[in-house]
Write a protein that holds these residues in place. Structure first.
Motif, short mmCIF file in Angstrom:
data_model
loop_
_atom_site.label_atom_id
_atom_site.label_comp_id
_atom_site.label_asym_id
_atom_site.label_seq_id
_atom_site.Cartn_x
_atom_site.Cartn_y
_atom_site.Cartn_z
N SER A 1 61.97 -7.75 20.06
CA SER A 1 62.94 -8.84 20.04
C SER A 1 64.15 -8.46 19.20
CB SER A 1 62.31 -10.11 19.47
OG SER A 1 63.29 -11.13 19.33
N PRO A 2 65.24 -8.01 19.86
CA PRO A 2 66.46 -7.70 19.10
C PRO A 2 66.99 -8.90 18.32
CG PRO A 2 66.60 -6.82 21.33
CD PRO A 2 65.38 -7.68 21.28
N ALA A 3 66.82 -10.10 18.87
CA ALA A 3 67.30 -11.30 18.18
C ALA A 3 66.54 -11.52 16.89
CB ALA A 3 67.19 -12.52 19.08
N ILE B 1 68.69 -11.37 25.08
CA ILE B 1 69.68 -10.94 26.06
C ILE B 1 71.06 -10.88 25.42
CG2 ILE B 1 70.87 -11.62 28.18
CD1 ILE B 1 68.17 -12.73 29.17
N GLU B 2 71.42 -11.93 24.68
CA GLU B 2 72.73 -11.97 24.01
C GLU B 2 72.93 -10.77 23.08
OE1 GLU B 2 74.05 -16.55 23.17
OE2 GLU B 2 72.63 -15.63 21.78
N VAL B 3 71.95 -10.57 22.23
CA VAL B 3 72.08 -9.54 21.19
C VAL B 3 72.14 -8.16 21.80
CG1 VAL B 3 70.92 -8.46 19.23
CG2 VAL B 3 71.07 -10.96 19.37
N SER B 4 71.22 -7.86 22.72
CA SER B 4 71.22 -6.55 23.35
C SER B 4 72.49 -6.34 24.18
CB SER B 4 69.98 -6.38 24.22
OG SER B 4 69.94 -7.33 25.28
N ALA B 5 72.98 -7.40 24.80
CA ALA B 5 74.17 -7.29 25.63
C ALA B 5 75.41 -6.98 24.80
CB ALA B 5 74.39 -8.58 26.42
N LEU C 1 81.15 -11.12 28.12
CA LEU C 1 81.26 -12.52 28.52
C LEU C 1 80.96 -12.70 30.00
CD1 LEU C 1 84.40 -13.48 26.43
CD2 LEU C 1 82.05 -14.21 26.02
N ARG C 2 81.37 -11.75 30.83
CA ARG C 2 81.03 -11.83 32.25
C ARG C 2 79.52 -11.81 32.44
NH1 ARG C 2 81.23 -6.65 35.52
NH2 ARG C 2 78.98 -7.04 35.62
N TRP C 3 78.83 -10.92 31.74
CA TRP C 3 77.37 -10.85 31.83
C TRP C 3 76.72 -12.17 31.46
CZ3 TRP C 3 76.53 -5.82 28.48
CH2 TRP C 3 77.07 -4.72 29.15
N PRO D 1 70.48 -5.49 28.65
CA PRO D 1 70.07 -6.90 28.59
C PRO D 1 69.13 -7.31 29.71
CG PRO D 1 72.39 -6.71 29.20
CD PRO D 1 71.95 -5.36 28.73
N HIS D 2 69.13 -6.58 30.81
CA HIS D 2 68.19 -6.89 31.90
C HIS D 2 66.74 -6.62 31.50
CE1 HIS D 2 70.11 -8.26 35.62
NE2 HIS D 2 71.20 -7.63 35.20
N ARG D 3 66.53 -5.93 30.41
CA ARG D 3 65.16 -5.65 29.97
C ARG D 3 64.48 -6.87 29.36
NH1 ARG D 3 65.95 -0.01 26.52
NH2 ARG D 3 66.62 1.34 28.27
N TYR D 4 65.26 -7.88 28.98
CA TYR D 4 64.73 -8.98 28.18
C TYR D 4 64.73 -10.28 28.98
CZ TYR D 4 65.65 -5.52 24.57
OH TYR D 4 65.67 -4.36 23.84
N ARG D 5 63.92 -11.22 28.51
CA ARG D 5 63.82 -12.53 29.15
C ARG D 5 64.32 -13.65 28.25
NH1 ARG D 5 64.04 -9.82 32.61
NH2 ARG D 5 62.57 -9.33 34.29
#
Length: 311
Positions: free
Chosen positions: A85-87, A53-57, A195-197, A44-48
């Motif tokens: 864009s994974p989303a 971020i949600e989807v990749s995480a 959820l922590r992320w 998820p750090h790869r995305y802005r």
């Protein structure tokens, strides 16, 4: 089975006062940026964009079991094929698209059908709620407990037609492991990690893109490493990796920081993963450990070894 009411912390004010400076110094000594490269959090750090971020995480957290050198290439390959864009990819995903992406996919307990359920469920959540955060908050508002919210979240994600998927990709195999529903009495480590992320930060480790959930509500992502170190530090007396144990550890951590109880999780987990704090204590390691003043196990090990701490 719903978990029992969380137990009160067994951590005394004296123990908390001794442990907090040790943990603070320990966390400050951890090179978190370097450790991210060995953590599923790298994805998820790869995305802005928050939705990417949600989807990749969630995909990364769901598959983050076993050896990192085995699951990381699997996650990376899927994200590469999902595009920039994974989303956007999951919003448009259908059964045929899932078949094209996941035909022949296998990672340990999981096959393509399992992952397809997760991706299709995320796509539906984005179309209907706008974000995974909104779906989770809906469950939190309705159920009123962290366990209930997670149970509602996973149930909603799994609410996709199975017959077309089974026809296209074959039967599911490890769906309950990937996305447990009913949630049960287990610690749900990978879901609580996700959820922590999302909730903590941004602080260079966690991403903090969810603004409608407070870090104080988080539950420790309990695994073998956190469970072992938590016992050493007196955060729990329990031996299992259950939801109740996660609640007990988190309650003890709230005595240290009520607003951000899981902020030490990343550093402690990677410490356990590194092998420096193994299942069987090593005298030489214990004598150099910053946590030794608060670690009952370490102190016993050092005393039995007849050596002095060299920190």
């Amino acid at each position: 089975m719903a978990p029992r009411k969380p137990s009160s912390t067994g951590l005394s004010a004296r123990d908390a006062g001794r442990l907090l400076p040790c943990l603070t110094a320990f966390m400050a000594s951890t090179d978190s940026r370097a450790r991210i490269a060995f953590d599923p959090l790298e994805f998820p750090h790869r995305y802005r964009d928050p939705r990417d971020i949600e989807v990749s995480a969630l995909l990364a957290a769901a598959l983050a079991y076993g050896r990192a050198d085995l699951f990381r290439p699997k996650v990376d390959a899927l994200l590469q094929r999902m595009g920039a864009s994974p989303a956007a990819f999951v919003r448009e995903l259908d059964v045929e698209g899932a078949r094209a992406l996941l035909q022949g996919f296998v990672y340990r307990f999981n096959v393509g059908t399992d992952v397809a359920v997760l991706l299709l469920g995320m796509g539906r959540a984005l179309r209907e709620h706008g974000s995974l955060e909104a779906l989770f908050v809906q469950g939190l508002d309705a159920r009123g407990s962290w366990h209930g919210a997670l149970a509602a979240f996973t149930a909603a994600l799994r609410d996709v037609p199975m017959a077309p998927l089974r026809k296209a990709l074959g039967p599911e195999r490890g769906l309950q492991h990937l996305l447990p529903s009913p949630l049960g009495a287990g610690a749900a480590k990978r879901l609580n990690l996700f959820l922590r992320w999302m909730v903590r930060g941004p602080d260079g480790v966690d991403l903090g893109i969810w603004k409608r959930v407070r870090p104080s509500a988080l539950l420790i992502p309990l695994d073998t490493h956190i469970g072992r170190i938590s016992k050493h530090l007196g955060l729990t007396r329990r031996n299992d990796l259950s939801w109740r144990t996660a609640e007990e550890v988190t309650a003890s951590l709230r005595a240290l920081d009520a607003e951000d109880p899981v902020r030490f999780d990343f550093a402690l987990c990677h410490y356990g993963m590194s092998g420096v704090c193994p299942t069987k204590p090593v005298v030489e390691h214990c004598t150099r450990c910053l946590l030794l003043p608060a670690c009952g196990t370490g102190q016993k090990t050092v005393k039995a070894g007849g050596v002095r701490a060299t920190r």
